[in-house]
Design a protein around this motif. Sequence first.
Motif, mmCIF file in Angstrom:
data_model
loop_
_atom_site.group_PDB
_atom_site.id
_atom_site.type_symbol
_atom_site.label_atom_id
_atom_site.label_comp_id
_atom_site.label_asym_id
_atom_site.label_seq_id
_atom_site.Cartn_x
_atom_site.Cartn_y
_atom_site.Cartn_z
ATOM 1 N N UNK A 492 41.965 -51.143 12.874
ATOM 2 C CA UNK A 492 41.500 -50.316 13.986
ATOM 3 C C UNK A 492 41.626 -48.846 13.601
ATOM 4 N N UNK A 493 40.565 -48.092 13.869
ATOM 5 C CA UNK A 493 40.497 -46.682 13.481
ATOM 6 C C UNK A 493 40.534 -45.803 14.729
ATOM 7 N N UNK A 494 41.507 -44.906 14.796
ATOM 8 C CA UNK A 494 41.665 -43.961 15.891
ATOM 9 C C UNK A 494 41.157 -42.601 15.416
ATOM 10 N N UNK A 495 39.969 -42.217 15.883
ATOM 11 C CA UNK A 495 39.365 -40.952 15.470
ATOM 12 C C UNK A 495 40.041 -39.780 16.171
ATOM 13 N N UNK A 522 38.258 -51.136 34.495
ATOM 14 C CA UNK A 522 36.865 -51.572 34.409
ATOM 15 C C UNK A 522 36.339 -51.464 32.988
ATOM 16 N N UNK A 523 36.760 -50.427 32.277
ATOM 17 C CA UNK A 523 36.349 -50.272 30.875
ATOM 18 C C UNK A 523 36.842 -51.435 30.030
ATOM 19 N N UNK A 524 38.126 -51.772 30.164
ATOM 20 C CA UNK A 524 38.684 -52.848 29.351
ATOM 21 C C UNK A 524 38.116 -54.204 29.756
ATOM 22 N N UNK A 567 42.889 -45.316 24.768
ATOM 23 C CA UNK A 567 42.233 -45.717 23.513
ATOM 24 C C UNK A 567 43.165 -46.551 22.640
ATOM 25 N N UNK A 568 44.450 -46.194 22.592
ATOM 26 C CA UNK A 568 45.405 -46.981 21.812
ATOM 27 C C UNK A 568 45.589 -48.374 22.415
#
Length: 667
Positions: A492-495, A522-524, A567-568
């Motif tokens: 997984x890449x965290x920009x 809702x996003x997840x 995001x994490x």
Amino acid sequence: RLKLLSHKVYSIVGWNGCGKSTLLRRIAAQKIPGFPLHIRPLYLEQEVLSSNSCSSLSGDDFDAEVDRSTALELVLNRGAEFDANAVQLRKKRIEVLENELEDLDLENSEDDQLRMEIICDEISTLEDADSEDAAASSSDCAGMDSKEDRARKALEFFHLTESQIDTIPLSCLSGGQRKCAVLAVALYCTPDLLLLDEPTNHLDIQGLFQLRKLLQIYKEERSHATVVMVSHDIDLVNDVTTDIIHFQPLSLTLSYHAGNYTHFLASREQRFVSDSRTHASLEKQRGDLRNTIENLRKQSAGKFGDKKKLKQMESRKKKLERHGVEKDEHGHRFNAQNHGGIRKGSINMLDASSRNKLSRTQLSKMAGTAIQPEPHKEIQFKFRDVKCKWNEPLIRAMDVGHGYDIPSIATAIDNELGQKEQNINNIEEIVIPITKKNGYLFDCIDLCIPEHSITCILGSNGCGKSTLLRILAGDTLPLEGKIHLAWQVQICYFSQHVADDLIWQYSSNNKSSVSKVQTPLALLKQEYPQKSEHDLRSEMTAFGLNPKQQTKSNIKFLSGGERCRLCLANMMLRDPQVLILDEPTNHLDVESVEALIYGLQHWNGTVILVSHDANLIRSVCDSSNATSAVCGDAAAKESTACCYVLMENEGKLRRLEGGIDSYLKSF
């Protein structure tokens, strides 16, 4: 209450989402009641020029400015905007003073006569400032130290090259180079109040040093100015800050502490102990009063009870309601006239409607919370342990090279043949420099990422660190070499711009179908329809998002740190074995950075990290602090925690043996 003094550098600390950035924006807009109109503020945002974000602009206008503008144009435009606002502020201040002058009674009052002299002097000073601006504009037209020259000097102060200043659009610069262009505005303009929101975001070590020099200029050469900043860089705050402003979200108050962040932590610990003792003493006294009231009630009960005890019981009840802290934070005893007759921590502090709904015991507990130490917010970062093992390197980069401005193959071959011919003719003067290929960011990169390791990559802005991370994550294919991944390893890449891209993708301004996604839950749910709501909520809770933020808060109204947490949590739902983190501390507060350090140290997965936060790197990558990890013994961990430097001129990756401190000494 907001109190700022000149010749001071203030640092605002507080949890993510408590309102630090909002406070800076309101100060910049002069929407604080009683804010002096003659003060000229300059506000520099966290993320001004991220090509995919909408921090300061929105829609097509934002993209157009990013695509067209250069760093020089940015500084000149922001400077012109600042000068125009300063002129408007002076005009408003002159109008206020003239109206006040008309209301003075000059014939009968000596105080009004003295006030008139002060007002006239201030009006004269403001008019002289307008004349100086006009003279500066005429000197620019004559070519004497023009605004463009001053803008170039400000950009060169942050080591931007001529092409980065004049030619390359801002959208093509790295995040650190764009940040340097924004900080150059602070050197170009001369504000009375400089407001910096996370000024260290994306900056490399050299940029951090120049930022310190900029703040030193404000402390020494611009003594009339005041600096207020929000930063998570503990080293910077400790070095340059003169005062700490603590934003307390529960009480919605600002507390002021002289000294740097270390001094603030010491004073907060002392206040915590003092408040705990005060609360315990007050509870003991209330308990004695409640026991007395109960004894009086028993004595007055029954047919033959002492009715005089009823009056005593009512008197004790009133005393219990009035009972509170006898001294304030300055050690002064309670005074009914100065404090409105209500002691801090007393039941009377609560309004009548609240008192009527609660029992005596509940009222006592609620009143006691007014003096209890403020509880810590859940700022945890809980990374779920990796259950798979490979017993081999998870990522191997072999002879990797990449660039964006590669010359044609024919031109490259001709140049190489010409160089060989020249070397043959001058064989005695052969010098073989270590350099990269023409047009490449880097080449000949060999890197092995062991299992359960922590690898940090350092380097200057624009040298290709983020590009290298995208290649290791599989998002970008290298022009040369290859990347070998372990079988079925999840990466997984965290920009570094992921928190700002989240607003761009899911804000209601976006016309796409995903604009319906507004809350984190809702996003997840849309990202992971197969997972239960309980699992999604648990993951967000593990990264410090409370239930209200999960289900009620719109994503675009979350703070930068809260979006980073979301995001994490989103990434950890994929059960990764490797986390590639590009500037993960950009939006986090100081306490969250410490929590992130703790979480990474106690995670048994593999981490590849790009950061310029010396405290973070020192804690998770240096061998002296790597022994706290849970995987393997200390000796094994020391061998798998290492730092590398991506050399900009050479385009090569070199191992750093002495850790971050040896890298800092090289500057």
